[in-house]
Design a protein around this motif. Structure first.
Motif, mmCIF file in Angstrom:
data_model
loop_
_atom_site.group_PDB
_atom_site.id
_atom_site.type_symbol
_atom_site.label_atom_id
_atom_site.label_comp_id
_atom_site.label_asym_id
_atom_site.label_seq_id
_atom_site.Cartn_x
_atom_site.Cartn_y
_atom_site.Cartn_z
ATOM 1 N N TYR A 1 0.810 -1.358 -0.140
ATOM 2 C CA TYR A 1 0.020 0.049 -0.040
ATOM 3 C C TYR A 1 0.674 1.199 -0.138
ATOM 4 O O TYR A 1 0.564 2.160 -0.753
ATOM 5 C CB TYR A 1 -0.911 -0.001 1.273
ATOM 6 C CG TYR A 1 -1.744 1.133 1.479
ATOM 7 C CD1 TYR A 1 -2.269 1.691 0.503
ATOM 8 C CD2 TYR A 1 -1.994 1.562 2.756
ATOM 9 C CE1 TYR A 1 -3.291 2.832 0.574
ATOM 10 C CE2 TYR A 1 -3.010 2.734 2.928
ATOM 11 C CZ TYR A 1 -3.574 3.219 1.628
ATOM 12 O OH TYR A 1 -4.283 4.396 2.150
ATOM 13 N N THR B 1 1.231 4.042 -3.087
ATOM 14 C CA THR B 1 0.851 5.416 -2.879
ATOM 15 C C THR B 1 1.768 6.570 -2.840
ATOM 16 O O THR B 1 1.949 7.536 -2.684
ATOM 17 C CB THR B 1 -0.109 5.720 -1.745
ATOM 18 O OG1 THR B 1 0.691 5.247 -0.470
ATOM 19 C CG2 THR B 1 -1.349 4.973 -2.037
ATOM 20 N N TYR C 1 -0.396 11.944 -3.006
ATOM 21 C CA TYR C 1 -2.006 11.866 -2.994
ATOM 22 C C TYR C 1 -2.422 12.489 -1.495
ATOM 23 O O TYR C 1 -1.836 12.273 -0.438
ATOM 24 C CB TYR C 1 -2.224 10.226 -2.935
ATOM 25 C CG TYR C 1 -2.085 9.435 -4.010
ATOM 26 C CD1 TYR C 1 -2.850 9.745 -5.286
ATOM 27 C CD2 TYR C 1 -0.727 8.518 -4.237
ATOM 28 C CE1 TYR C 1 -2.760 9.196 -6.499
ATOM 29 C CE2 TYR C 1 -0.818 7.916 -5.553
ATOM 30 C CZ TYR C 1 -1.756 7.942 -6.541
ATOM 31 O OH TYR C 1 -1.518 7.527 -7.689
ATOM 32 N N LYS D 1 -5.917 9.020 -1.130
ATOM 33 C CA LYS D 1 -5.065 7.848 -0.492
ATOM 34 C C LYS D 1 -5.960 6.608 0.056
ATOM 35 O O LYS D 1 -5.692 5.502 -0.098
ATOM 36 C CB LYS D 1 -4.037 8.288 0.505
ATOM 37 C CG LYS D 1 -3.068 7.175 1.189
ATOM 38 C CD LYS D 1 -1.953 7.540 1.822
ATOM 39 C CE LYS D 1 -1.087 8.692 1.349
ATOM 40 N NZ LYS D 1 -0.121 9.151 2.157
ATOM 41 N N LEU E 1 -7.787 4.841 -2.484
ATOM 42 C CA LEU E 1 -6.981 3.696 -3.162
ATOM 43 C C LEU E 1 -6.511 2.479 -1.947
ATOM 44 O O LEU E 1 -6.703 1.354 -2.788
ATOM 45 C CB LEU E 1 -5.516 4.573 -3.350
ATOM 46 C CG LEU E 1 -5.391 5.264 -4.623
ATOM 47 C CD1 LEU E 1 -4.120 6.303 -4.750
ATOM 48 C CD2 LEU E 1 -5.194 4.492 -5.857
ATOM 49 N N MET F 1 -7.806 -0.987 -3.449
ATOM 50 C CA MET F 1 -6.656 -2.153 -3.334
ATOM 51 C C MET F 1 -7.080 -3.399 -2.517
ATOM 52 O O MET F 1 -6.759 -4.303 -2.980
ATOM 53 C CB MET F 1 -5.250 -1.410 -2.915
ATOM 54 C CG MET F 1 -4.087 -2.236 -2.990
ATOM 55 S SD MET F 1 -2.553 -1.346 -2.202
ATOM 56 C CE MET F 1 -1.185 -2.589 -2.939
ATOM 57 N N VAL G 1 -10.314 6.694 -9.933
ATOM 58 C CA VAL G 1 -9.343 5.391 -8.875
ATOM 59 C C VAL G 1 -9.358 4.245 -9.552
ATOM 60 O O VAL G 1 -10.389 3.558 -10.016
ATOM 61 C CB VAL G 1 -9.890 5.620 -7.596
ATOM 62 C CG1 VAL G 1 -8.902 4.688 -6.647
ATOM 63 C CG2 VAL G 1 -9.929 6.773 -6.947
ATOM 64 N N ILE H 1 -7.400 0.215 -9.853
ATOM 65 C CA ILE H 1 -6.394 -0.827 -9.254
ATOM 66 C C ILE H 1 -6.341 -1.992 -10.095
ATOM 67 O O ILE H 1 -7.571 -2.586 -10.536
ATOM 68 C CB ILE H 1 -6.720 -1.357 -7.769
ATOM 69 C CG1 ILE H 1 -6.940 -0.305 -6.915
ATOM 70 C CG2 ILE H 1 -5.864 -2.268 -7.479
ATOM 71 C CD1 ILE H 1 -5.525 0.401 -6.523
ATOM 72 N N GLY I 1 -1.843 0.596 -9.295
ATOM 73 C CA GLY I 1 -3.049 1.633 -9.059
ATOM 74 C C GLY I 1 -2.704 2.874 -9.197
ATOM 75 O O GLY I 1 -1.423 3.398 -8.848
ATOM 76 N N THR I 2 -3.510 3.927 -9.505
ATOM 77 C CA THR I 2 -3.471 5.262 -9.626
ATOM 78 C C THR I 2 -4.725 5.731 -9.432
ATOM 79 O O THR I 2 -5.790 5.370 -9.309
ATOM 80 C CB THR I 2 -2.819 5.634 -10.914
ATOM 81 O OG1 THR I 2 -2.138 6.821 -10.906
ATOM 82 C CG2 THR I 2 -3.678 5.580 -12.038
ATOM 83 N N ALA I 3 -4.677 7.241 -9.420
ATOM 84 C CA ALA I 3 -5.981 7.970 -9.137
ATOM 85 C C ALA I 3 -5.546 9.438 -9.878
ATOM 86 O O ALA I 3 -4.627 9.940 -9.793
ATOM 87 C CB ALA I 3 -6.346 8.169 -7.720
ATOM 88 N N TYR J 1 1.122 4.388 -13.017
ATOM 89 C CA TYR J 1 1.134 3.608 -11.872
ATOM 90 C C TYR J 1 2.009 3.809 -10.923
ATOM 91 O O TYR J 1 1.788 3.557 -9.587
ATOM 92 C CB TYR J 1 0.984 2.162 -12.310
ATOM 93 C CG TYR J 1 -0.331 1.911 -12.927
ATOM 94 C CD1 TYR J 1 -1.317 1.529 -12.349
ATOM 95 C CD2 TYR J 1 -0.808 2.140 -14.595
ATOM 96 C CE1 TYR J 1 -2.693 1.265 -12.824
ATOM 97 C CE2 TYR J 1 -1.911 1.683 -15.089
ATOM 98 C CZ TYR J 1 -2.778 1.242 -14.216
ATOM 99 O OH TYR J 1 -4.076 0.733 -14.660
#
Length: 291
Positions: free
Chosen positions: A27, A31, A36, A41, A44, A48, A77, A79, A89-91, A264
């Motif tokens: 995690y 992040t 973030y 966060k 995410l 996740m 968002v 994952i 993952g990303t946002a 990512y």
């Protein structure tokens, strides 16, 4: 304590299964590629956790992508994970992001898109609206509609000594037709008592014992959860080669190089004029042309 692991378990005689995932390093790595904001966060971490839990339900080799899409301050968002519990993952968000808020306040009107891609077989995609205040409730609705399987989810994020943590649990009636609502509701009531400090600080076995010590529970070997991005310089070069050479060379002439950024993991790949020439020479005369 064991972190970044997923435990699957089965209740003997009641046709209910469960999962428990605890995330720490993975995690933090996910992040760590961007600055973030706290609510992003948190989303995410929850997504996740969900993706890890859903990936454990796959009965094949392949990948799953879970996306939150909306018209609110947070627009995306996402994952992505696979059957080996490798996640990334990303946002995306804008400047109107509140310091905290419910799922609708952060995402606005939107939906969850779950895409399952087996290495062998057909791709599947399910969509459900973001019509509840929590991600748990939205996904429970998804399972009720698409799988017709009674499911409960518990998603938690927080920190331990300044280190980000995410954890979650899933209960689901097995699709054998033998599970009863009474048994499921009893187990859900027990699971509802789980505390954040237990999920973040205790080994999974201790958490399960505290919750279900009067039940007959079979716990399977845990799977390690890791963060890893599949980007590479080679993949970036292949993406460049798919574009018309004249267009790429014009961009290099104007800016001095081509830079590709991975959302990512935050890695930048730069290619100068010599790199570009090498890419097209290696890919042959047909690269970068439209047929």
């Amino acid at each position: 304590m064991a972190q970044d692991s997923l435990h699957r378990y089965l209740f003997d005689g009641v046709s209910v299964r469960g999962e428990l995932v605890q995330l720490s390093d993975s995690y933090q790595q996910l992040t760590g590629s961007k600055d973030y904001p706290a609510p992003v966060k948190r989303l995410l971490g929850e997504l996740m956790t969900v993706t890890s839990l859903l990936t454990a339900t796959l009965k094949f080799e392949g990948s799953i992508t879970v996306q939150l899409q909306g018209d609110g301050p947070v627009s995306l968002v996402v994952i992505n994970g696979n059957h080996n519990q490798v996640l990334r993952g990303t946002a995306r968000w804008n400047d109107s992001l509140p310091s905290e808020g419910t799922l609708p306040e952060l995402m606005g009107k939107g939906h969850i898109v779950i895409t399952i891609e087996p290495e062998q077989g057909e791709r599947y995609q399910g969509i459900v609206g973001l019509e509840a205040d929590t991600l748990e409730a939205c996904l429970e609705d998804y399972f009720a509609r698409s799988e017709q399987l009674k499911t409960r989810l518990w998603l938690r994020t927080g920190d331990v000594d300044g280190q980000d943590r995410a954890a979650g649990m899933l209960l689901q009636i097995l699709p054998d037709g033998m599970g009863s609502d009474t048994d499921f509701d009893h187990l859900a009531q027990l699971t509802e008592t789980v505390k954040n400090e237990e999920l973040f600080n205790l080994d999974a076995e201790e958490v399960l014992y505290r919750l279900y010590h009067q039940e007959n529970v079979k716990v399977y070997e845990p799977k390690t959860v890791t963060f890893k991005c599949s980007c590479s310089r080679e993949r970036s070069a292949s993406a460049i080669a798919a574009i018309e050479r004249q267009e790429i060379e014009k961009m290099v002439e104007e800016t001095g190089n081509i830079k590709l950024h991975c959302d990512y993991c935050g890695t930048d790949y730069e290619f100068d004029s010599l790199d570009i020439s090498s890419i097209y020479e290696q890919n042959g005369p047909s690269s970068g042309t439209v047929h």
